[in-house]
Design a protein around this motif. Structure first.
Motif, PDB file in Angstrom:
ATOM      1  N   ARG A   1       0.849  -1.194   0.000  1.00  0.00           N
ATOM      2  CA  ARG A   1       0.000   0.000   0.000  1.00  0.00           C
ATOM      3  C   ARG A   1       0.883   1.242   0.000  1.00  0.00           C
TER       4      ARG A   1
ATOM      5  N   GLU B   1      -1.419  -0.770  -4.060  1.00  0.00           N
ATOM      6  CA  GLU B   1      -2.693  -0.135  -3.767  1.00  0.00           C
ATOM      7  C   GLU B   1      -2.446   1.264  -3.207  1.00  0.00           C
ATOM      8  N   LEU B   2      -3.049   2.269  -3.831  1.00  0.00           N
ATOM      9  CA  LEU B   2      -2.906   3.648  -3.356  1.00  0.00           C
ATOM     10  C   LEU B   2      -4.020   3.951  -2.362  1.00  0.00           C
ATOM     11  N   GLY B   3      -3.637   4.306  -1.123  1.00  0.00           N
ATOM     12  CA  GLY B   3      -4.640   4.578  -0.101  1.00  0.00           C
ATOM     13  C   GLY B   3      -5.036   6.040  -0.045  1.00  0.00           C
TER      14      GLY B   3
ATOM     15  N   ALA C   1     -26.798   2.710 -11.960  1.00  0.00           N
ATOM     16  CA  ALA C   1     -26.914   2.218 -10.581  1.00  0.00           C
ATOM     17  C   ALA C   1     -27.992   1.142 -10.507  1.00  0.00           C
TER      18      ALA C   1
ATOM     19  N   LEU D   1     -26.719  -2.022 -12.019  1.00  0.00           N
ATOM     20  CA  LEU D   1     -25.743  -2.700 -11.158  1.00  0.00           C
ATOM     21  C   LEU D   1     -26.432  -3.422 -10.000  1.00  0.00           C
ATOM     22  N   ARG D   2     -27.525  -2.837  -9.510  1.00  0.00           N
ATOM     23  CA  ARG D   2     -28.251  -3.525  -8.423  1.00  0.00           C
ATOM     24  C   ARG D   2     -28.821  -4.853  -8.916  1.00  0.00           C
TER      25      ARG D   2
ATOM     26  N   GLU E   1     -14.542  -4.986  -7.581  1.00  0.00           N
ATOM     27  CA  GLU E   1     -14.509  -3.615  -7.070  1.00  0.00           C
ATOM     28  C   GLU E   1     -14.848  -2.682  -8.235  1.00  0.00           C
ATOM     29  N   ILE E   2     -16.100  -2.205  -8.230  1.00  0.00           N
ATOM     30  CA  ILE E   2     -16.592  -1.420  -9.368  1.00  0.00           C
ATOM     31  C   ILE E   2     -16.667   0.057  -8.996  1.00  0.00           C
ATOM     32  N   THR E   3     -16.050   0.924  -9.785  1.00  0.00           N
ATOM     33  CA  THR E   3     -16.231   2.349  -9.575  1.00  0.00           C
ATOM     34  C   THR E   3     -16.743   2.972 -10.873  1.00  0.00           C
ATOM     35  N   THR E   4     -17.723   3.844 -10.717  1.00  0.00           N
ATOM     36  CA  THR E   4     -18.317   4.470 -11.896  1.00  0.00           C
ATOM     37  C   THR E   4     -18.167   5.975 -11.773  1.00  0.00           C
ATOM     38  N   CYS E   5     -17.951   6.624 -12.874  1.00  0.00           N
ATOM     39  CA  CYS E   5     -17.991   8.083 -12.821  1.00  0.00           C
ATOM     40  C   CYS E   5     -18.327   8.698 -14.151  1.00  0.00           C
TER      41      CYS E   5
ATOM     42  N   GLU F   1     -17.883   6.282 -17.197  1.00  0.00           N
ATOM     43  CA  GLU F   1     -16.733   5.375 -17.174  1.00  0.00           C
ATOM     44  C   GLU F   1     -16.935   4.384 -16.040  1.00  0.00           C
TER      45      GLU F   1
ATOM     46  N   VAL G   1     -15.026   1.315 -14.112  1.00  0.00           N
ATOM     47  CA  VAL G   1     -13.764   0.610 -13.934  1.00  0.00           C
ATOM     48  C   VAL G   1     -13.969  -0.506 -12.916  1.00  0.00           C
TER      49      VAL G   1
ATOM     50  N   ARG H   1     -12.077  -3.647 -10.806  1.00  0.00           N
ATOM     51  CA  ARG H   1     -10.818  -4.267 -10.383  1.00  0.00           C
ATOM     52  C   ARG H   1     -11.141  -5.593  -9.730  1.00  0.00           C
TER      53      ARG H   1
END
Lengths: 422, 422
Positions: A4, A37-39, A204, A207-208, A221-225, A232, A234, A236
């Motif tokens: 980390r 991993e960037l904290g 959203a 995804l549910r 690990e899903i991130t949306t923006c 987008e 992403v 992981r």
């Protein structure tokens, strides 16, 4: 096991927002590539106590690696190396070889500034040759050297200017000291997909449902923006969870067939660049005033397919350079689909191109009306074979938002026209 | 006495650099205006433990105010409000009025997306109506409400999209709760000046002398930074130290007469905009491909003096649209002062303008040669009265650096030409 890291960006000009930090994001990408991993990224001004507090915070979070950016210059407000030495419990020592290297660089640099006395400048730069005892020295790209201070956490000290920081990070990453610090790294899979024309809430909702339909969804690990008007997503995951990701993709493809335009992370810019191979494109821009042409030429090699463009900001420009009929402007107004089409046709002719895009709109804050409010933008894509797309949209946001989003809409219309989805 | 603040920016997309944070810098400016000292900006992903650790860190630093940005969306990875409630020791309560407001907004928004079921989306947004007990609610600008949670520190929770955050911050700043938190603020003077053509080391040298020459120099908080090829010097001081600042200015004026172009913080863009009042400008761009035209039109009202421009990326564009003699290009090369002058002359003619700027250069990475390396850029400013400036420079950096810096050089040549410093 994992590794980390944390990033400390120093500099009052960055903290106060007079300069946008480009180093945090860039280093974040590099760490991701390494599987580190960037904290946290923390920014503070040129105050020793604040810098030290942030180093302490990151150490308390148990990071294996801290990377600092900035505060290595010759001015008195640059003191990162001094603070890091104290934090790492090492004394500062003058490195004679380094001092000579810096004097050398400065002398050459000063040749460009006849008015300046090199002697004084070399004296000014002497403090840059002070390094923590036992640290690995990273040779300067500008005038400021960096250091890798082994320990736990290991601290890498880099200069602020991105042009200097980037190659010096590569040098730091190659050191045994840094490799030892991140020995525990895990290589994650990361996949990026992009959609255009879906609201974040709509995604959203999808995804549910995916959560119920896809086995192993919780290990993704899903991130949306929302980014430049595009969505987008992403994801992981560790290599063994590839099945779960495949399942997620099936759901997304099924629900958002037309909006999902990139499943490999490619930007619409990459796709358009490929589609333009062997073609010749010209632009005709009013409200975006060159932003689309600039965007189309961001990539090296774009001169192979970008012929050029006209910024027709005035009506005179539209008629004189693009041959738009003044009567057409008088009848429909400069912001209208007929005028957008005439601009595109003019660009095709003028540059002898086979592809043209025209944009005419109201970026604001002034110029809006009830039937054509601020944000109204007309687009026209014309191909030499006579096909094309013409659209009018109303874009949200301020002047610069409308201008930037217009280029995104234009890129998507271009993509559709060039793939026959007109 | 004073008031100190910290900013927590959340969002994996921001931490990982896929999206550049614009909120930290913007909020930093607002705090500065208020006389609140910003100590730290911290960024983390959408991980509750990391967000909480950062809130704790800032509280430990004794800040009076914490502002968070992001993590208020409807997706599962948005959990800032929940974390802040726990951190502030308050329970989350559903606000019925707020829920209705959000449902309203979503219904209207969804009208733009026929494919999406509003009911599902409203359900998705319900969690956005949960707020910490006793918090002041900030009405949504998008779909996400914000909150001001009184206490020490007082915590202001704002959404991530700048377009939503900015007006909501203004609302937060107006609340008694926030005003109480920053009651101790001190109003500093802040002055910004800009130089073009001085190395940072040269300035460091000057500042060391000023330290000896200027009484009260040590009470001036001076930060310097290189920005878009210009040197920005910002000085903060308490009102009673105005004399010391005046003394500093005398030294800087004396040492850097020609390089000091702004003593009131104005950007060269502002100065050029003023100088262009009543004039008509046209651009002719090759390597910058529209960036200069886009920069000249960033300001509202620029249509009063920007006629337009030509992006002449190909030689054909240069000859066809700007009337540059093909033989001239053959003789001197497309990147040469004669061609830059011909491009400027062509732009004047084509647009019937009285001011024109031409840029032709090698942005790289390819296209360089020994006598014309990557970064070689030729500029020409032409005025209708026959005066003008033509220059060639070699700019450092990568393709995008060279393109952006070229627009800065062009702005300065324009400024000089329009002020008769040709």
């Amino acid at each position: 096991m994992s590794a980390r890291a944390g990033i400390v960006v120093t500099g009052t000009e960055v903290l106060t927002g007079r300069v946008q930090d480009r180093n945090g994001p860039w280093l974040a990408d590099r760490l991701l590539e390494l599987g580190v991993e960037l904290g946290h990224i923390t920014l503070c001004g040129d105050r020793p106590t604040d810098i030290e507090a942030q180093l302490r915070f990151l150490a308390d979070q148990g990071v294996d690696l801290i990377i600092t950016s900035g505060g290595l210059g010759p001015t008195a407000d640059d003191m990162t190396v001094e603070v890091v030495s104290r934090f790492c419990g090492r004394e500062l020592v003058l490195d004679a070889g380094l001092e000579a290297t810096i004097a050398d660089i400065v002398t050459r640099l000063m040749a460009r500034f006849p008015g300046v006395d090199p002697g004084a400048v070399i004296a000014a730069n002497r403090k840059q040759a002070l390094v923590p005892a036992g640290a690995v020295i990273l040779d300067p790209v500008g005038t400021a050297p960096g250091v890798v201070v082994p320990g736990s956490p290991t601290v890498v000290v880099l200069p602020g200017p991105p042009r200097e920081l980037q190659p010096m990070w590569e040098a730091a990453a190659a050191t045994d000291e840094l490799q030892a610090a991140i020995a525990g790294r895990v290589r994650y899979q990361q996949e990026t997909i992009r959609m255009f024309g879906v609201p974040e809430s709509g995604l959203a909702d999808t995804l549910r449902d995916a959560e119920k339909l896809v086995a192993g969804f919780d290990r993704l690990e899903i991130t949306t923006c929302l980014r430049r008007g595009e969505l987008e997503i992403v994801t992981r995951y560790e290599p063994q969870d590839a099945q779960a990701y495949a399942g997620l993709m099936d759901v997304l493809r099924d629900r958002h067939t037309h909006e999902l335009f990139s499943t490999d992370g490619a930007f619409v810019d990459d796709q358009v660049a490929d589609l333009l191979t062997g073609r010749s494109i010209a632009t005709a821009e009013s409200c975006t005033a060159g932003l689309l042409a600039a965007r189309l030429t961001e990539r090296a090699g774009s001169s192979a397919y970008v012929a050029g463009g006209v910024v027709a900001y005035s009506n005179k420009g539209k008629t004189e350079l693009l041959g738009v009929d003044a009567a057409l402007i008088a009848r429909h107004g400069a912001v209208s689909e007929p005028v957008a089409e005439a601009m595109a046709a003019g660009a095709l002719r003028r540059f002898g191109a086979d592809t043209a895009v025209a944009i005419t709109g109201i970026a604001g804050p002034g110029g809006g009306s009830t039937d054509k409010p601020v944000g109204t933008v007309c687009f026209s894509v014309a191909l030499a074979d006579g096909t094309g797309i013409t659209r009018t949209t109303t874009l949200p946001g301020d002047r610069s938002d409308v201008r930037e989003r217009s280029t995104t809409v234009a890129m998507h219309l271009l993509r559709r026209a060039l793939t026959g989805q007109g």
